[in-house]
Design a protein around this motif. Structure first.
Motif, PDB file in Angstrom:
ATOM      1  N   TRP A  76      -2.823  -8.285  -1.223  1.00  0.00           N
ATOM      2  CA  TRP A  76      -3.219  -8.740   0.109  1.00  0.00           C
ATOM      3  C   TRP A  76      -2.137  -9.649   0.693  1.00  0.00           C
ATOM      4  O   TRP A  76      -1.796  -9.537   1.874  1.00  0.00           O
ATOM      5  CB  TRP A  76      -4.545  -9.496   0.018  1.00  0.00           C
ATOM      6  CG  TRP A  76      -5.288  -9.624   1.311  1.00  0.00           C
ATOM      7  CD1 TRP A  76      -4.880 -10.303   2.425  1.00  0.00           C
ATOM      8  CD2 TRP A  76      -6.578  -9.071   1.633  1.00  0.00           C
ATOM      9  NE1 TRP A  76      -5.822 -10.220   3.415  1.00  0.00           N
ATOM     10  CE2 TRP A  76      -6.879  -9.475   2.960  1.00  0.00           C
ATOM     11  CE3 TRP A  76      -7.498  -8.300   0.925  1.00  0.00           C
ATOM     12  CZ2 TRP A  76      -8.076  -9.121   3.587  1.00  0.00           C
ATOM     13  CZ3 TRP A  76      -8.682  -7.948   1.557  1.00  0.00           C
ATOM     14  CH2 TRP A  76      -8.963  -8.348   2.882  1.00  0.00           C
ATOM     15  N   ALA A  77      -1.588 -10.521  -0.155  1.00  0.00           N
ATOM     16  CA  ALA A  77      -0.511 -11.414   0.289  1.00  0.00           C
ATOM     17  C   ALA A  77       0.729 -10.619   0.692  1.00  0.00           C
ATOM     18  O   ALA A  77       1.426 -10.978   1.648  1.00  0.00           O
ATOM     19  CB  ALA A  77      -0.163 -12.407  -0.814  1.00  0.00           C
ATOM     20  N   ALA A  78       1.007  -9.534  -0.028  1.00  0.00           N
ATOM     21  CA  ALA A  78       2.154  -8.691   0.313  1.00  0.00           C
ATOM     22  C   ALA A  78       1.973  -8.055   1.685  1.00  0.00           C
ATOM     23  O   ALA A  78       2.931  -7.889   2.452  1.00  0.00           O
ATOM     24  CB  ALA A  78       2.352  -7.610  -0.746  1.00  0.00           C
ATOM     25  N   ALA A  79       0.731  -7.711   2.029  1.00  0.00           N
ATOM     26  CA  ALA A  79       0.455  -7.057   3.316  1.00  0.00           C
ATOM     27  C   ALA A  79       0.389  -8.048   4.469  1.00  0.00           C
ATOM     28  O   ALA A  79       0.767  -7.714   5.600  1.00  0.00           O
ATOM     29  CB  ALA A  79      -0.855  -6.278   3.231  1.00  0.00           C
ATOM     30  N   THR A  80      -0.083  -9.272   4.198  1.00  0.00           N
ATOM     31  CA  THR A  80      -0.370 -10.200   5.293  1.00  0.00           C
ATOM     32  C   THR A  80       0.504 -11.448   5.294  1.00  0.00           C
ATOM     33  O   THR A  80       0.607 -12.128   6.319  1.00  0.00           O
ATOM     34  CB  THR A  80      -1.838 -10.662   5.225  1.00  0.00           C
ATOM     35  OG1 THR A  80      -2.038 -11.433   4.026  1.00  0.00           O
ATOM     36  CG2 THR A  80      -2.783  -9.471   5.221  1.00  0.00           C
ATOM     37  N   VAL A 120       5.258 -15.426  -0.238  1.00  0.00           N
ATOM     38  CA  VAL A 120       3.886 -15.663  -0.698  1.00  0.00           C
ATOM     39  C   VAL A 120       3.514 -14.665  -1.788  1.00  0.00           C
ATOM     40  O   VAL A 120       2.938 -15.035  -2.824  1.00  0.00           O
ATOM     41  CB  VAL A 120       2.888 -15.570   0.478  1.00  0.00           C
ATOM     42  CG1 VAL A 120       1.455 -15.768  -0.018  1.00  0.00           C
ATOM     43  CG2 VAL A 120       3.226 -16.604   1.539  1.00  0.00           C
ATOM     44  N   ALA A 121       3.847 -13.393  -1.568  1.00  0.00           N
ATOM     45  CA  ALA A 121       3.556 -12.365  -2.573  1.00  0.00           C
ATOM     46  C   ALA A 121       4.311 -12.666  -3.869  1.00  0.00           C
ATOM     47  O   ALA A 121       3.759 -12.523  -4.970  1.00  0.00           O
ATOM     48  CB  ALA A 121       3.944 -10.989  -2.046  1.00  0.00           C
ATOM     49  N   GLY A 122       5.563 -13.079  -3.760  1.00  0.00           N
ATOM     50  CA  GLY A 122       6.340 -13.423  -4.942  1.00  0.00           C
ATOM     51  C   GLY A 122       5.735 -14.589  -5.680  1.00  0.00           C
ATOM     52  O   GLY A 122       5.641 -14.588  -6.918  1.00  0.00           O
ATOM     53  N   VAL A 138      -2.736  -3.289 -13.152  1.00  0.00           N
ATOM     54  CA  VAL A 138      -2.278  -4.322 -12.213  1.00  0.00           C
ATOM     55  C   VAL A 138      -1.792  -3.683 -10.911  1.00  0.00           C
ATOM     56  O   VAL A 138      -2.120  -4.143  -9.815  1.00  0.00           O
ATOM     57  CB  VAL A 138      -1.155  -5.168 -12.852  1.00  0.00           C
ATOM     58  CG1 VAL A 138      -0.472  -6.050 -11.804  1.00  0.00           C
ATOM     59  CG2 VAL A 138      -1.708  -6.025 -13.978  1.00  0.00           C
ATOM     60  N   LEU A 139      -1.020  -2.606 -11.031  1.00  0.00           N
ATOM     61  CA  LEU A 139      -0.487  -1.940  -9.842  1.00  0.00           C
ATOM     62  C   LEU A 139      -1.596  -1.370  -8.967  1.00  0.00           C
ATOM     63  O   LEU A 139      -1.563  -1.491  -7.739  1.00  0.00           O
ATOM     64  CB  LEU A 139       0.474  -0.825 -10.246  1.00  0.00           C
ATOM     65  CG  LEU A 139       1.829  -1.249 -10.820  1.00  0.00           C
ATOM     66  CD1 LEU A 139       2.656  -0.019 -11.172  1.00  0.00           C
ATOM     67  CD2 LEU A 139       2.583  -2.129  -9.842  1.00  0.00           C
ATOM     68  N   VAL A 140      -2.584  -0.742  -9.586  1.00  0.00           N
ATOM     69  CA  VAL A 140      -3.695  -0.165  -8.816  1.00  0.00           C
ATOM     70  C   VAL A 140      -4.482  -1.260  -8.109  1.00  0.00           C
ATOM     71  O   VAL A 140      -4.841  -1.134  -6.931  1.00  0.00           O
ATOM     72  CB  VAL A 140      -4.613   0.667  -9.732  1.00  0.00           C
ATOM     73  CG1 VAL A 140      -5.857   1.112  -8.977  1.00  0.00           C
ATOM     74  CG2 VAL A 140      -3.872   1.881 -10.286  1.00  0.00           C
ATOM     75  N   SER A 141      -4.730  -2.364  -8.825  1.00  0.00           N
ATOM     76  CA  SER A 141      -5.475  -3.473  -8.220  1.00  0.00           C
ATOM     77  C   SER A 141      -4.687  -4.107  -7.079  1.00  0.00           C
ATOM     78  O   SER A 141      -5.250  -4.487  -6.061  1.00  0.00           O
ATOM     79  CB  SER A 141      -5.798  -4.524  -9.298  1.00  0.00           C
ATOM     80  OG  SER A 141      -6.590  -3.970 -10.323  1.00  0.00           O
ATOM     81  N   MET A 142      -3.377  -4.235  -7.272  1.00  0.00           N
ATOM     82  CA  MET A 142      -2.526  -4.744  -6.197  1.00  0.00           C
ATOM     83  C   MET A 142      -2.572  -3.817  -4.987  1.00  0.00           C
ATOM     84  O   MET A 142      -2.648  -4.260  -3.835  1.00  0.00           O
ATOM     85  CB  MET A 142      -1.088  -4.893  -6.700  1.00  0.00           C
ATOM     86  CG  MET A 142      -0.132  -5.590  -5.721  1.00  0.00           C
ATOM     87  SD  MET A 142       0.469  -4.569  -4.353  1.00  0.00           S
ATOM     88  CE  MET A 142       1.466  -3.371  -5.252  1.00  0.00           C
ATOM     89  N   LEU A 143      -2.559  -2.512  -5.250  1.00  0.00           N
ATOM     90  CA  LEU A 143      -2.606  -1.511  -4.185  1.00  0.00           C
ATOM     91  C   LEU A 143      -3.889  -1.630  -3.378  1.00  0.00           C
ATOM     92  O   LEU A 143      -3.873  -1.529  -2.143  1.00  0.00           O
ATOM     93  CB  LEU A 143      -2.480  -0.111  -4.793  1.00  0.00           C
ATOM     94  CG  LEU A 143      -2.550   1.079  -3.834  1.00  0.00           C
ATOM     95  CD1 LEU A 143      -1.405   1.029  -2.833  1.00  0.00           C
ATOM     96  CD2 LEU A 143      -2.506   2.392  -4.621  1.00  0.00           C
ATOM     97  N   VAL A 144      -5.014  -1.862  -4.059  1.00  0.00           N
ATOM     98  CA  VAL A 144      -6.297  -2.037  -3.365  1.00  0.00           C
ATOM     99  C   VAL A 144      -6.217  -3.236  -2.424  1.00  0.00           C
ATOM    100  O   VAL A 144      -6.630  -3.167  -1.259  1.00  0.00           O
ATOM    101  CB  VAL A 144      -7.439  -2.219  -4.382  1.00  0.00           C
ATOM    102  CG1 VAL A 144      -8.723  -2.659  -3.676  1.00  0.00           C
ATOM    103  CG2 VAL A 144      -7.689  -0.922  -5.144  1.00  0.00           C
ATOM    104  N   GLY A 145      -5.687  -4.353  -2.926  1.00  0.00           N
ATOM    105  CA  GLY A 145      -5.555  -5.537  -2.086  1.00  0.00           C
ATOM    106  C   GLY A 145      -4.651  -5.300  -0.895  1.00  0.00           C
ATOM    107  O   GLY A 145      -4.941  -5.749   0.224  1.00  0.00           O
TER     108      GLY A 145
END
Length: 301
Positions: free
Chosen positions: A165-169, A123-125, A33-40
């Protein structure tokens, strides 16, 4: 908790207890999950990666993902005890009592939600919490009702890059995040089906409906596995076409998808447990390889 369990817990070391609570979080799945989140997060960030926000996103996502894995084990502690491959997990083996497991898991989930809302963005939450809700509130109980649970479970399984992606944007409206969602969704269905075929006796003994009805020969399994594996190809191309990822990602992504497809076809031609195992290992290899392709394409080309 009875006296026998008390005696067992007293004799166990602090390290043993910590290890059991760590295992309760499903560390392998949590890391995925963490790696996939990191990619996004990385693809959503474009040329400007906010590393402070990234660290906060990783911490908050870890808390929710770990809590979700732990609460899943709390919910499924009885059925886990009926299956050989899960009977030695901390809850069915009585190394952690159920009340402690519940408090531990819920504490992680809600602390992760609060962390993401306050230190990343709401949004990320919301995305991460929604992921946990579908996984625990819909997918987990549906495993005892219908094999449609596999498609339902693929939704929360594919949401981590959306959360990144939501965490970044701060939004979930951009097509790139949903293409990443597509890769994970289409990957997850054949991945879970291969495991279900391998462990069908174990699942059946626990009353879990993980395989299509009236499909003793596996025709439905291979149909849906092929549909999903083939769907990875246009999604991979779309990431390149929209300039979200480059040519190196396209080449490697299509190559890795072809390897996954090869073993899926091999299983379809001869639906033995050995070929199901090869398909499972191909699926396990595919996801980290394609994420590595993202990182290489993003940072070294």
């Amino acid at each position: 908790m009875n006296s026998a369990e008390d005696n067992i817990l007293i004799k166990r070391s602090f390290t043993d207890v910590i290890t059991d609570y760590y295992q309760l979080t499903k560390p392998g799945i949590t890391m995925s999950v963490l790696v996939s989140m990191l990619v996004g997060f990385i693809l959503g960030s474009g040329a400007n990666i906010n590393f402070v926000t990234l660290i906060h996103a990783l911490i908050g996502t870890y808390l929710i993902a770990a809590g979700t894995g732990a609460h899943n084990q709390f919910i499924e502690r009885v059925s886990d005890g009926l299956m050989k491959r899960t009977s030695k997990r901390p809850l069915p083996d009585h190394r952690i009592d159920s009340k402690s497991g519940m408090i531990f898991s819920l504490s992680l989930i809600f602390s992760g939600l609060l962390y993401l809302i306050l230190l990343v963005n709401p949004v990320a939450g919301t995305v991460s919490f929604f992921t946990a809700l579908i996984y625990l509130g819909v997918y987990t109980p549906m495993k005892k009702v219908s094999p449609i649970n596999i498609a339902i479970g693929a939704i929360p399984g594919a949401l981590p890059p959306v959360g990144g992606w939501a965490a970044a944007t701060g939004n979930i409206a951009e097509p790139g995040m949903w293409l990443l969602f597509g890769i994970m969704f289409f990957w997850q269905v054949p991945h879970v089906l291969s495991i279900a075929w391998l462990c069908k006796d174990d699942y059946s003994s626990a009353g879990l409906k993980m395989l299509p009805r009236k499909d003793e020969k596996g025709y439905k399994i291979i149909f849906w596995s092929l549909i999903c594996t083939l769907s990875i190809f246009p999604v991979t191309f779309a990431l390149y076409q929209l300039d979200i990822a480059g040519m190196l990602f396209l080449i490697l992504g299509l190559l890795f998808a072809a390897g996954f497809l090869f073993y899926t076809i091999k299983f379809g031609m001869n639906r033995t447990k050995e070929n199901a195992k090869k398909m499972m290992f191909a699926s396990i290899a595919y996801l980290p390889l394609v994420w590595i392709a993202v990182f290489v394409d993003r940072f070294f080309v």
